[in-house]
Write a protein that holds these residues in place. Structure first.
Motif, PDB file in Angstrom:
ATOM      1  N   GLU A  37       0.839  -1.197   0.000  1.00  0.00           N
ATOM      2  CA  GLU A  37       0.000   0.000   0.000  1.00  0.00           C
ATOM      3  C   GLU A  37       0.878   1.253   0.000  1.00  0.00           C
ATOM      4  O   GLU A  37       2.042   1.222   0.402  1.00  0.00           O
ATOM      5  CB  GLU A  37      -0.940   0.003   1.206  1.00  0.00           C
ATOM      6  CG  GLU A  37      -0.270  -0.016   2.558  1.00  0.00           C
ATOM      7  CD  GLU A  37      -0.049  -1.398   3.107  1.00  0.00           C
ATOM      8  OE1 GLU A  37       0.102  -1.507   4.344  1.00  0.00           O
ATOM      9  OE2 GLU A  37      -0.014  -2.369   2.325  1.00  0.00           O
ATOM     10  N   ASP A  38       0.288   2.357  -0.455  1.00  0.00           N
ATOM     11  CA  ASP A  38       1.000   3.639  -0.527  1.00  0.00           C
ATOM     12  C   ASP A  38       2.293   3.494  -1.335  1.00  0.00           C
ATOM     13  O   ASP A  38       3.364   3.958  -0.941  1.00  0.00           O
ATOM     14  CB  ASP A  38       1.306   4.149   0.894  1.00  0.00           C
ATOM     15  CG  ASP A  38       1.784   5.601   0.894  1.00  0.00           C
ATOM     16  OD1 ASP A  38       1.456   6.335  -0.058  1.00  0.00           O
ATOM     17  OD2 ASP A  38       2.497   5.979   1.835  1.00  0.00           O
ATOM     18  N   ASN A  39       2.145   2.832  -2.497  1.00  0.00           N
ATOM     19  CA  ASN A  39       3.278   2.627  -3.415  1.00  0.00           C
ATOM     20  C   ASN A  39       4.482   1.958  -2.742  1.00  0.00           C
ATOM     21  O   ASN A  39       5.641   2.264  -3.044  1.00  0.00           O
ATOM     22  CB  ASN A  39       3.711   3.954  -4.051  1.00  0.00           C
ATOM     23  CG  ASN A  39       2.661   4.502  -4.982  1.00  0.00           C
ATOM     24  OD1 ASN A  39       2.007   3.748  -5.717  1.00  0.00           O
ATOM     25  ND2 ASN A  39       2.466   5.802  -4.961  1.00  0.00           N
ATOM     26  N   GLY A  40       4.197   1.039  -1.840  1.00  0.00           N
ATOM     27  CA  GLY A  40       5.268   0.256  -1.218  1.00  0.00           C
ATOM     28  C   GLY A  40       6.171   1.039  -0.298  1.00  0.00           C
ATOM     29  O   GLY A  40       7.314   0.622  -0.032  1.00  0.00           O
ATOM     30  N   SER A  41       5.660   2.132   0.238  1.00  0.00           N
ATOM     31  CA  SER A  41       6.517   3.012   1.046  1.00  0.00           C
ATOM     32  C   SER A  41       6.973   2.376   2.350  1.00  0.00           C
ATOM     33  O   SER A  41       7.955   2.825   2.956  1.00  0.00           O
ATOM     34  CB  SER A  41       5.792   4.323   1.340  1.00  0.00           C
ATOM     35  OG  SER A  41       4.643   4.099   2.146  1.00  0.00           O
ATOM     36  N   GLN A  42       6.276   1.336   2.820  1.00  0.00           N
ATOM     37  CA  GLN A  42       6.615   0.711   4.104  1.00  0.00           C
ATOM     38  C   GLN A  42       7.508  -0.520   3.957  1.00  0.00           C
ATOM     39  O   GLN A  42       7.942  -1.081   4.972  1.00  0.00           O
ATOM     40  CB  GLN A  42       5.335   0.321   4.844  1.00  0.00           C
ATOM     41  CG  GLN A  42       4.470   1.502   5.228  1.00  0.00           C
ATOM     42  CD  GLN A  42       5.239   2.525   6.045  1.00  0.00           C
ATOM     43  OE1 GLN A  42       5.847   2.190   7.056  1.00  0.00           O
ATOM     44  NE2 GLN A  42       5.219   3.768   5.592  1.00  0.00           N
ATOM     45  N   ILE A  43       7.785  -0.930   2.730  1.00  0.00           N
ATOM     46  CA  ILE A  43       8.526  -2.180   2.549  1.00  0.00           C
ATOM     47  C   ILE A  43       9.928  -2.093   3.154  1.00  0.00           C
ATOM     48  O   ILE A  43      10.333  -2.954   3.956  1.00  0.00           O
ATOM     49  CB  ILE A  43       8.601  -2.553   1.056  1.00  0.00           C
ATOM     50  CG1 ILE A  43       7.202  -2.863   0.519  1.00  0.00           C
ATOM     51  CG2 ILE A  43       9.524  -3.760   0.854  1.00  0.00           C
ATOM     52  CD1 ILE A  43       7.145  -3.072  -0.988  1.00  0.00           C
ATOM     53  N   LEU A  44      10.688  -1.096   2.794  1.00  0.00           N
ATOM     54  CA  LEU A  44      12.061  -0.994   3.297  1.00  0.00           C
ATOM     55  C   LEU A  44      12.105  -0.677   4.796  1.00  0.00           C
ATOM     56  O   LEU A  44      12.913  -1.282   5.524  1.00  0.00           O
ATOM     57  CB  LEU A  44      12.847   0.027   2.485  1.00  0.00           C
ATOM     58  CG  LEU A  44      13.041  -0.323   0.997  1.00  0.00           C
ATOM     59  CD1 LEU A  44      13.886   0.724   0.296  1.00  0.00           C
ATOM     60  CD2 LEU A  44      13.669  -1.713   0.833  1.00  0.00           C
ATOM     61  N   VAL A  82      16.715   0.527  -8.273  1.00  0.00           N
ATOM     62  CA  VAL A  82      15.707  -0.197  -9.034  1.00  0.00           C
ATOM     63  C   VAL A  82      15.089   0.770 -10.041  1.00  0.00           C
ATOM     64  O   VAL A  82      14.713   1.887  -9.707  1.00  0.00           O
ATOM     65  CB  VAL A  82      14.627  -0.825  -8.124  1.00  0.00           C
ATOM     66  CG1 VAL A  82      13.863   0.213  -7.340  1.00  0.00           C
ATOM     67  CG2 VAL A  82      13.661  -1.673  -8.939  1.00  0.00           C
ATOM     68  N   ASN A  83      15.067   0.327 -11.302  1.00  0.00           N
ATOM     69  CA  ASN A  83      14.533   1.157 -12.386  1.00  0.00           C
ATOM     70  C   ASN A  83      13.079   0.767 -12.636  1.00  0.00           C
ATOM     71  O   ASN A  83      12.751   0.102 -13.597  1.00  0.00           O
ATOM     72  CB  ASN A  83      15.377   0.973 -13.643  1.00  0.00           C
ATOM     73  CG  ASN A  83      14.935   1.898 -14.771  1.00  0.00           C
ATOM     74  OD1 ASN A  83      14.201   2.857 -14.535  1.00  0.00           O
ATOM     75  ND2 ASN A  83      15.368   1.606 -15.988  1.00  0.00           N
ATOM     76  N   LYS A  84      12.245   1.127 -11.712  1.00  0.00           N
ATOM     77  CA  LYS A  84      10.805   0.845 -11.689  1.00  0.00           C
ATOM     78  C   LYS A  84      10.527  -0.613 -11.332  1.00  0.00           C
ATOM     79  O   LYS A  84      11.119  -1.534 -11.888  1.00  0.00           O
ATOM     80  CB  LYS A  84      10.121   1.203 -13.011  1.00  0.00           C
ATOM     81  CG  LYS A  84      10.201   2.693 -13.339  1.00  0.00           C
ATOM     82  CD  LYS A  84       9.428   3.011 -14.601  1.00  0.00           C
ATOM     83  CE  LYS A  84       9.539   4.504 -14.927  1.00  0.00           C
ATOM     84  NZ  LYS A  84       8.808   4.855 -16.159  1.00  0.00           N
ATOM     85  N   CYS A  85       9.629  -0.792 -10.408  1.00  0.00           N
ATOM     86  CA  CYS A  85       9.234  -2.123  -9.958  1.00  0.00           C
ATOM     87  C   CYS A  85       7.727  -2.105  -9.755  1.00  0.00           C
ATOM     88  O   CYS A  85       7.234  -1.784  -8.667  1.00  0.00           O
ATOM     89  CB  CYS A  85       9.970  -2.479  -8.678  1.00  0.00           C
ATOM     90  SG  CYS A  85       9.713  -4.175  -8.168  1.00  0.00           S
ATOM     91  N   VAL A  86       7.009  -2.427 -10.816  1.00  0.00           N
ATOM     92  CA  VAL A  86       5.550  -2.322 -10.813  1.00  0.00           C
ATOM     93  C   VAL A  86       4.930  -3.193  -9.736  1.00  0.00           C
ATOM     94  O   VAL A  86       3.964  -2.792  -9.060  1.00  0.00           O
ATOM     95  CB  VAL A  86       4.985  -2.699 -12.201  1.00  0.00           C
ATOM     96  CG1 VAL A  86       3.471  -2.670 -12.185  1.00  0.00           C
ATOM     97  CG2 VAL A  86       5.529  -1.756 -13.261  1.00  0.00           C
ATOM     98  N   ASN A  87       5.481  -4.394  -9.530  1.00  0.00           N
ATOM     99  CA  ASN A  87       4.907  -5.324  -8.552  1.00  0.00           C
ATOM    100  C   ASN A  87       4.930  -4.789  -7.123  1.00  0.00           C
ATOM    101  O   ASN A  87       4.142  -5.224  -6.277  1.00  0.00           O
ATOM    102  CB  ASN A  87       5.653  -6.662  -8.584  1.00  0.00           C
ATOM    103  CG  ASN A  87       5.377  -7.449  -9.847  1.00  0.00           C
ATOM    104  OD1 ASN A  87       4.449  -7.136 -10.579  1.00  0.00           O
ATOM    105  ND2 ASN A  87       6.184  -8.459 -10.119  1.00  0.00           N
ATOM    106  N   LEU A  88       5.834  -3.857  -6.850  1.00  0.00           N
ATOM    107  CA  LEU A  88       5.946  -3.308  -5.502  1.00  0.00           C
ATOM    108  C   LEU A  88       5.413  -1.887  -5.407  1.00  0.00           C
ATOM    109  O   LEU A  88       5.352  -1.319  -4.314  1.00  0.00           O
ATOM    110  CB  LEU A  88       7.410  -3.332  -5.033  1.00  0.00           C
ATOM    111  CG  LEU A  88       8.101  -4.699  -5.014  1.00  0.00           C
ATOM    112  CD1 LEU A  88       9.536  -4.551  -4.526  1.00  0.00           C
ATOM    113  CD2 LEU A  88       7.343  -5.688  -4.149  1.00  0.00           C
TER     114      LEU A  88
END
Length: 314
Positions: A37-44, A82-88
């Motif tokens: 969610e939120d363009n994967g902002s919480q993943i890292l 990363v040069n764009k990662c649509v899945n994340l």
């Protein structure tokens, strides 16, 4: 070299994390959810918090950590961006810089997930004892990774090893998932094999165990072929010919010591590798005919092993 290192494999559903000793020994592995969610902002930040918690729980100082290797499902530039990662949900993102800031650990390297899996298989899997390896992953699509002299070959745009998008048929009228036509993954992936089965059954009146199955998948095809089913054997031969030709072409460019075949389709075993090798030898330049074939051994842990290998020196 310090005692510990982390390998992090970021997938679309979960993040697999391994704590390793730098001698290659896996100490512990675990998973956390991939919050997209939120363009994967919480993943890292989630990954950084999980690593910190593990170090604290084990009484390990971050000063004892050699580095963090990370793989992501997207093209990577300079081992960090990363040069764009649509899945994340990511655009262009300097993953390494962000993780360094979040963890306080200076050595962070990033790779494409398929490339990391190839490096992992070279290090501790089907390609062990070799330094020049091409891994082929046969799943829903076809992926790949190239290892030369023990190092990932990412390519200038991060697209090296995208063997699933080699053009194999100029007359194909259906589109690959990427939008173009006639690509290898349309014929050698699990999806492509199921499609071929449907076409072969429709074009022939021959009896086949596959007719007893509604929408036979790749596993059904290989299972029937192992029992001597004529139509299933035709499909396996087609897959072997197509993939064998593709790998023979790759050998003219990178000339690996071994092809490691992984992914769900690879569970078919020797009936698959024998079919591929038969046509590889037929089409390969004579100097490459002795290239070895092996099945992947690390399964879903391959990316994690390859990721950590990027920060572990030989």
């Amino acid at each position: 070299m310090k005692k510990y290192a982390f390998g992090v494999d970021i997938g679309g559903t979960t993040v697999k994390i391994g704590l390793f000793e730098t001698n290659g020994q896996l100490v512990e592995k675990w998973e956390i959810p991939t919050r997209k969610e939120d363009n994967g902002s919480q993943i890292l930040p989630d990954i950084a918090a999980s690593l910190a918690g593990k170090l604290s729980g084990r009484g390990i100082s971050k000063d004892e950590v050699e580095g963090i290797g990370i793989d992501v499902p997207g093209p990577i530039l300079q081992d960090e961006i990363v040069n764009k990662c649509v899945n994340l949900g990511w655009g262009v993102l300097n993953v390494a810089a962000e993780v360094k800031k979040l963890t306080g650990i200076d050595e962070v390297k990033v790779a494409n997930d398929a490339n990391a899996a190839a490096l992992g298989e070279m290090w501790k899997g089907g390609g062990e004892s070799h330094k020049n390896v091409v891994m082929v992953t046969l799943g829903t699509g076809v992926g790949g990774g190239i290892i030369l002299n023990g190092k990932i070959l990412p390519g200038n745009f991060g697209a090296a090893g995208e063997i699933g998008h080699m053009t194999m048929n100029l007359d194909e009228d259906q589109a690959c998932g990427c939008g173009k036509k006639g690509h290898l993954e349309q014929y050698a992936s699990a999806t492509g094999i199921a499609r071929r089965a449907k076409e072969v059954l429709a074009a022939s009146d021959k009896p086949s165990k596959l007719r007893e199955i509604e929408n036979p998948d790749a596993k059904a095809v290989f299972d029937a072929a192992k029992e001597g089913d004529e139509l299933a054997l035709e499909i396996v031969d087609f897959v072997g010919r197509t993939l064998g030709l593709a790998l023979a072409t790759i050998s003219c460019v990178v000339d690996p010591e071994v092809y490691v075949i992984g992914g769900g389709v690879s569970k078919a075993g020797e009936i698959l590798t024998d079919a591929v090798k038969k046509y590889f030898v037929k089409y390969a330049f004579h100097a490459s005919e002795g290239t070895e074939f092996a099945l992947a051994e690390l399964g879903n842990d391959a990316g994690m092993y390859g990721a950590v290998k990027m920060v572990i020196k030989d």
